[in-house]
Motif scaffolding. Sequence first.
Motif, PDB file in Angstrom:
ATOM      1  N   LEU A   1      -5.196  21.937  48.164  1.00  0.00           N
ATOM      2  CA  LEU A   1      -3.995  22.628  48.636  1.00  0.00           C
ATOM      3  C   LEU A   1      -3.823  22.488  50.144  1.00  0.00           C
ATOM      4  O   LEU A   1      -2.718  22.272  50.642  1.00  0.00           O
TER       5      LEU A   1
ATOM      6  N   GLU B   1      -0.757  20.748  52.127  1.00  0.00           N
ATOM      7  CA  GLU B   1       0.058  21.581  53.013  1.00  0.00           C
ATOM      8  C   GLU B   1       0.014  21.130  54.457  1.00  0.00           C
ATOM      9  O   GLU B   1       0.979  21.338  55.207  1.00  0.00           O
TER      10      GLU B   1
ATOM     11  N   ARG C   1       6.353  20.636  50.173  1.00  0.00           N
ATOM     12  CA  ARG C   1       6.454  21.893  49.396  1.00  0.00           C
ATOM     13  C   ARG C   1       6.221  21.647  47.911  1.00  0.00           C
ATOM     14  O   ARG C   1       5.533  22.419  47.238  1.00  0.00           O
TER      15      ARG C   1
ATOM     16  N   TRP D   1       2.524  20.920  47.252  1.00  0.00           N
ATOM     17  CA  TRP D   1       1.751  22.171  47.377  1.00  0.00           C
ATOM     18  C   TRP D   1       1.956  23.057  46.160  1.00  0.00           C
ATOM     19  O   TRP D   1       1.009  23.599  45.593  1.00  0.00           O
ATOM     20  N   LYS D   2       3.218  23.176  45.714  1.00  0.00           N
ATOM     21  CA  LYS D   2       3.514  24.016  44.547  1.00  0.00           C
ATOM     22  C   LYS D   2       2.887  23.425  43.288  1.00  0.00           C
ATOM     23  O   LYS D   2       2.354  24.174  42.439  1.00  0.00           O
TER      24      LYS D   2
ATOM     25  N   LEU E   1      -0.693  24.276  43.313  1.00  0.00           N
ATOM     26  CA  LEU E   1      -0.880  25.706  43.092  1.00  0.00           C
ATOM     27  C   LEU E   1      -0.734  26.061  41.613  1.00  0.00           C
ATOM     28  O   LEU E   1      -1.348  27.026  41.135  1.00  0.00           O
TER      29      LEU E   1
ATOM     30  N   TRP F   1      -4.424  32.246  49.376  1.00  0.00           N
ATOM     31  CA  TRP F   1      -4.026  30.888  49.006  1.00  0.00           C
ATOM     32  C   TRP F   1      -3.868  30.747  47.497  1.00  0.00           C
ATOM     33  O   TRP F   1      -3.061  29.939  47.012  1.00  0.00           O
TER      34      TRP F   1
ATOM     35  N   GLY G   1      -0.464  31.820  46.740  1.00  0.00           N
ATOM     36  CA  GLY G   1       0.558  31.255  47.615  1.00  0.00           C
ATOM     37  C   GLY G   1       1.073  32.225  48.644  1.00  0.00           C
ATOM     38  O   GLY G   1       2.262  32.216  48.960  1.00  0.00           O
ATOM     39  N   ARG G   2       0.163  33.051  49.181  1.00  0.00           N
ATOM     40  CA  ARG G   2       0.571  34.039  50.193  1.00  0.00           C
ATOM     41  C   ARG G   2       0.025  33.625  51.543  1.00  0.00           C
ATOM     42  O   ARG G   2      -1.151  33.324  51.685  1.00  0.00           O
ATOM     43  N   SER G   3       0.899  33.615  52.547  1.00  0.00           N
ATOM     44  CA  SER G   3       0.454  33.293  53.895  1.00  0.00           C
ATOM     45  C   SER G   3      -0.196  34.517  54.505  1.00  0.00           C
ATOM     46  O   SER G   3       0.021  35.647  54.074  1.00  0.00           O
TER      47      SER G   3
ATOM     48  N   GLU H   1       4.195  36.650  47.478  1.00  0.00           N
ATOM     49  CA  GLU H   1       3.311  35.787  46.696  1.00  0.00           C
ATOM     50  C   GLU H   1       4.153  34.804  45.889  1.00  0.00           C
ATOM     51  O   GLU H   1       5.055  35.202  45.149  1.00  0.00           O
ATOM     52  N   THR H   2       3.871  33.520  46.031  1.00  0.00           N
ATOM     53  CA  THR H   2       4.617  32.500  45.309  1.00  0.00           C
ATOM     54  C   THR H   2       4.317  32.555  43.817  1.00  0.00           C
ATOM     55  O   THR H   2       5.220  32.428  42.977  1.00  0.00           O
TER      56      THR H   2
END
Length: 315
Positions: A52, A56, A110, A113-114, A117, A145, A148-150, A156-157
């Motif tokens: 990931l 990214e 993106r 990365w998705k 994830l 991670w 998907g949260r920074s 959260e993704t």
Amino acid sequence: MTGLLPVSGAALSADARLLSSIRDVGARRGVDVDYTDDAATTEMLARHRRTLSAAEHGPLMWLGSLALVAAIVWPFLGHTVPAFEGRPELAFGPAGPLLVVAVTSLVVVRRRWKRELLHPRLAGYREVLGLAHAHGVPVTHVPGWLVGRSMSGDRETVPIPAYAEVEPLPAGSGPEPASGEATEATEATEGVASAAPPAVPAKPASVETYEAMADEGGWHDEAGCLLLFVGIGGVAWAVSEGNALGHLAAVVAVPLAITTWLAGARQGRERQRLREAAVVYVQALSAAQSAGASVPELSSVLRKLLEEEAEKARG
């Protein structure tokens, strides 16, 4: 610090119903990881975290970022170049293609990365954590991670799925078989239950103090600088206007500025000492989890500390 799993295999295996559900997740997702195997789960999470991060922060991300900056800056600077004078296609035109390159690159980053994830192994592990919640098993922390949260936001993704809560087993009763394959699950559960669970380290008072003061302070440098400027301004006023009040303001403000800086330095040293104690505590929890203990959920402050230490360990 990075060895602390969200939940240990021993905790997942303590209820045959949960263990059966976890195996259903693995079979349905077609993954090759036993989520109750701590070593395999740790290795799987570390591998996907690296993948990931590469997706990214790879070269394409740098290309997109640089192209975006260039696309924004070009219209403001392009017409100032003497060679582009009278040629708007050169003074402004390149901004369009640069913007296309930037947007395309960032969209590809993106999507990659998705896609990583949503890998079946990670999606299955998020299901496992949701099932653990539903069965009342404490989940120590959920890495940002993984959902998907920074670190700077709460969105959260791919959040942990929520399931209906499962009634706990009656006290003193053995695990209940859940299906035709429950014999193996029951044997595993009985093996865990027969061993005395390791003791979970008690939270020291220093860690509780760190949790209480983690978000305090941070204003001393700004306040000290402001007081110093007041003192300098007072001296300038006294010199230019011949007013003694300016000197008085300097006499008061400068010592206050120094006192404020010293107080901030003391608080910073104390916070660092308490932070080190919190790191030791989380390491002790990790060791207890590795020995088979069910570790309680971390506070938000300790979860943030864990994330910071994990990022530091990855360099």
